[in-house]
Scaffold this active site. Structure first.
Site, PDB file in Angstrom:
ATOM      1  N   TYR A   1       0.857  -1.195   0.000  1.00 40.51           N
ATOM      2  CA  TYR A   1       0.000   0.000   0.000  1.00 40.51           C
ATOM      3  C   TYR A   1       0.896   1.248   0.000  1.00 40.51           C
ATOM      4  CZ  TYR A   1      -3.346   3.590   1.295  1.00 40.51           C
ATOM      5  OH  TYR A   1      -4.099   4.739   1.307  1.00 40.51           O
TER       6      TYR A   1
ATOM      7  N   PRO B   1      -3.451  12.527   2.971  1.00 40.10           N
ATOM      8  CA  PRO B   1      -4.102  12.478   4.281  1.00 40.10           C
ATOM      9  C   PRO B   1      -3.514  11.394   5.191  1.00 40.10           C
ATOM     10  CG  PRO B   1      -5.690  12.218   2.460  1.00 40.10           C
ATOM     11  CD  PRO B   1      -4.310  11.968   1.921  1.00 40.10           C
TER      12      PRO B   1
HETATM   13  P1  NDP Z   1     -13.432   4.560   0.760  1.00 40.75           P
HETATM   14  O1  NDP Z   1     -13.207   3.085   0.812  1.00 40.75           O
HETATM   15  O2  NDP Z   1     -14.558   5.145   1.521  1.00 40.75           O
HETATM   16  O3  NDP Z   1     -13.546   5.028  -0.762  1.00 40.75           O
HETATM   17  C1  NDP Z   1     -12.825   4.435  -1.801  1.00 40.75           C
HETATM   18  C2  NDP Z   1     -13.461   4.807  -3.124  1.00 40.75           C
HETATM   19  O4  NDP Z   1     -12.670   4.258  -4.181  1.00 40.75           O
HETATM   20  C3  NDP Z   1     -14.866   4.230  -3.274  1.00 40.75           C
HETATM   21  O5  NDP Z   1     -15.707   5.180  -3.860  1.00 40.75           O
HETATM   22  C4  NDP Z   1     -14.666   3.045  -4.213  1.00 40.75           C
HETATM   23  O6  NDP Z   1     -15.814   2.876  -5.028  1.00 40.75           O
HETATM   24  C5  NDP Z   1     -13.500   3.554  -5.084  1.00 40.75           C
HETATM   25  N1  NDP Z   1     -12.776   2.428  -5.675  1.00 40.75           N
HETATM   26  C6  NDP Z   1     -12.023   1.502  -5.048  1.00 40.75           C
HETATM   27  N2  NDP Z   1     -11.566   0.590  -5.922  1.00 40.75           N
HETATM   28  C7  NDP Z   1     -12.065   0.954  -7.142  1.00 40.75           C
HETATM   29  C8  NDP Z   1     -11.956   0.397  -8.441  1.00 40.75           C
HETATM   30  N3  NDP Z   1     -11.257  -0.705  -8.691  1.00 40.75           N
HETATM   31  N4  NDP Z   1     -12.603   1.019  -9.450  1.00 40.75           N
HETATM   32  C9  NDP Z   1     -13.331   2.133  -9.237  1.00 40.75           C
HETATM   33  N5  NDP Z   1     -13.450   2.720  -8.026  1.00 40.75           N
HETATM   34  C10 NDP Z   1     -12.825   2.122  -6.989  1.00 40.75           C
HETATM   35  O7  NDP Z   1     -12.045   5.184   1.254  1.00 40.75           O
HETATM   36  P2  NDP Z   1     -11.480   6.693   1.273  1.00 40.75           P
HETATM   37  O8  NDP Z   1     -12.502   7.671   0.873  1.00 40.75           O
HETATM   38  O9  NDP Z   1     -10.805   6.855   2.574  1.00 40.75           O
HETATM   39  O10 NDP Z   1     -10.344   6.558   0.175  1.00 40.75           O
HETATM   40  C11 NDP Z   1     -10.221   7.432  -0.931  1.00 40.75           C
HETATM   41  C12 NDP Z   1      -8.742   7.558  -1.269  1.00 40.75           C
HETATM   42  O11 NDP Z   1      -8.045   8.143  -0.166  1.00 40.75           O
HETATM   43  C13 NDP Z   1      -8.015   6.238  -1.551  1.00 40.75           C
HETATM   44  O12 NDP Z   1      -7.142   6.439  -2.623  1.00 40.75           O
HETATM   45  C14 NDP Z   1      -7.246   5.974  -0.254  1.00 40.75           C
HETATM   46  O13 NDP Z   1      -6.105   5.185  -0.476  1.00 40.75           O
HETATM   47  C15 NDP Z   1      -6.901   7.378   0.140  1.00 40.75           C
HETATM   48  N6  NDP Z   1      -6.572   7.619   1.530  1.00 40.75           N
HETATM   49  C16 NDP Z   1      -7.419   7.270   2.553  1.00 40.75           C
HETATM   50  C17 NDP Z   1      -7.082   7.533   3.856  1.00 40.75           C
HETATM   51  C18 NDP Z   1      -7.935   7.124   5.010  1.00 40.75           C
HETATM   52  O14 NDP Z   1      -7.393   6.997   6.138  1.00 40.75           O
HETATM   53  N7  NDP Z   1      -9.235   6.931   4.838  1.00 40.75           N
HETATM   54  C19 NDP Z   1      -5.854   8.271   4.189  1.00 40.75           C
HETATM   55  C20 NDP Z   1      -5.028   8.560   3.048  1.00 40.75           C
HETATM   56  C21 NDP Z   1      -5.391   8.270   1.785  1.00 40.75           C
HETATM   57  P3  NDP Z   1     -16.480   1.467  -5.406  1.00 40.75           P
HETATM   58  O15 NDP Z   1     -16.220   0.521  -4.285  1.00 40.75           O
HETATM   59  O16 NDP Z   1     -17.931   1.811  -5.600  1.00 40.75           O
HETATM   60  O17 NDP Z   1     -15.816   1.083  -6.685  1.00 40.75           O
HETATM   61  C1  8X3 Z   2      -4.373   5.676   4.701  1.00 44.60           C
HETATM   62  C2  8X3 Z   2      -3.653   6.121   5.909  1.00 44.60           C
HETATM   63  O1  8X3 Z   2      -1.972   5.399   7.709  1.00 44.60           O
HETATM   64  O2  8X3 Z   2      -3.713   3.813   7.099  1.00 44.60           O
HETATM   65  O3  8X3 Z   2      -3.687   5.964   3.546  1.00 44.60           O
HETATM   66  O4  8X3 Z   2      -1.908   4.239   5.602  1.00 44.60           O
HETATM   67  S1  8X3 Z   2      -2.765   4.828   6.598  1.00 44.60           S
END
Ligand code: NDP
Ligand code: 8X3
Length: 251
Positions: A152, A182
């Site tokens: 990841y 984030p």
């Molecule tokens: P969620 O799981 O709530 O959202 C993830 C989104 O990505 C969903 O809308 C999902 O839609 C979409 N997604 C995942 N895989 C696919 C795919 N193969 N094709 C199309 N859409 C896809 O998590 P977050 O909102 O937290 O995550 C959003 C981003 O932020 C990610 O890139 C994550 O790595 C990043 N992030 C998150 C953090 C956290 O702590 N939450 C911190 C730092 C970064 P669906 O399942 O409908 O396809």
């Molecule tokens: C998501 C934040 O710390 O779980 O990207 O990797 S952490």
């Protein structure tokens, strides 16, 4: 007012970012795999903000699906100002010895290749924009490697590198490019990482106040609304109780 294209808008950050752009008068194209969630987010945006919403249901890992979904846009929608590469996530949490190959493939295909497929398909539609902007959602995991984060973290380091590359390659096109990194934010992220184990997911955020999706929408809005001669290259945003992926002030 413009058109914002947000991937992964069926939950978490993407949903909040789409709502924020809509609240600021932009029309939005929202994408994801879960059709019912797309329909619900679309309805709630139209009800609340009375703005135009278009849904595109596709898997970012499948390059043909990405291309045909974006090609299917009518001429009226083929003029995009903002692309938010947000779709992604973590799958599994294990050491290099114990991690599952399938999880590794999923993360590399989604977080890195998916981001590239979408960017490649959307870029030609940004040519006419007077204020073109690309946001890539990275992570603190793309700044520091942590135990059991391996693949990841590697995918988010790649997002960081690709953001820098886009800024260089798109310089002459006057496209602003920003990475948002984030820290811990409570969305569906941990439920996905722990394969539906809600208790385990909840325990990640115990003892401190994590970020929420609106915090991320706030910083995206801030960056986008700076004057056009300003580019915020990257922004690392964490909960006050988190100094790095390893140091938390939990009570
Ligand atoms: P969620 O799981 O709530 O959202 C993830 C989104 O990505 C969903 O809308 C999902 O839609 C979409 N997604 C995942 N895989 C696919 C795919 N193969 N094709 C199309 N859409 C896809 O998590 P977050 O909102 O937290 O995550 C959003 C981003 O932020 C990610 O890139 C994550 O790595 C990043 N992030 C998150 C953090 C956290 O702590 N939450 C911190 C730092 C970064 P669906 O399942 O409908 O396809
Ligand atoms: C998501 C934040 O710390 O779980 O990207 O990797 S952490």
């Amino acid at each position: 007012m413009g058109t914002a294209f947000i991937t992964g808008a069926t939950s978490g950050f993407g949903e909040a970012i789409a709502k924020r752009f809509a609240s600021e008068g932009h029309r939005v194209i929202i994408t994801g795999r879960r059709k019912e969630n797309l329909a619900a987010v679309s309805k709630s945006i139209q009800d609340e903000f009375k703005t135009e919403v278009l849904t595109l249901c596709f898997d970012v890992r499948k390059k043909n699906e990405v291309k045909s979904a974006i090609d299917s846009l009518t001429v009226d929608w083929k003029n995009i100002d903002v692309l938010v590469n947000n779709a992604g996530g973590a799958h599994g949490f294990g050491t290099i010895e114990d991690g599952e190959l399938e999880d590794w493939d999923t993360m590399i295909d989604t977080n890195v290749k998916g981001l590239l497929y979408v960017t490649k398909a959307v870029l030609p539609l940004m040519k006419q924009s007077s204020n073109p902007y690309i946001f890539n959602i990275g992570s603190t995991a793309g700044k520091y490697v942590y135990e059991k984060g391996n693949v990841y973290c590697a995918t988010k380091f790649a997002v960081d590198a690709l953001t820098q590359a886009m800024r260089i390659d798109l310089l002459k096109k006057k496209i602003r490019v920003t990475a948002i990194h984030p820290g811990a934010a409570e969305t569906e992220f941990s439920e996905v990482r722990f394969k539906g184990d809600k208790e385990k997911a909840k325990s990640v955020y115990k003892g401190f106040i994590p970020l929420n999706a609106n915090d991320i929408a706030d910083v995206i809005s801030y960056c986008f609304n700076t004057p056009m001669h300003v580019n915020i290259n990257e922004l690392v945003i964490v909960p006050t109780a988190q100094a790095s992926p390893f140091y938390f002030n939990k009570e």
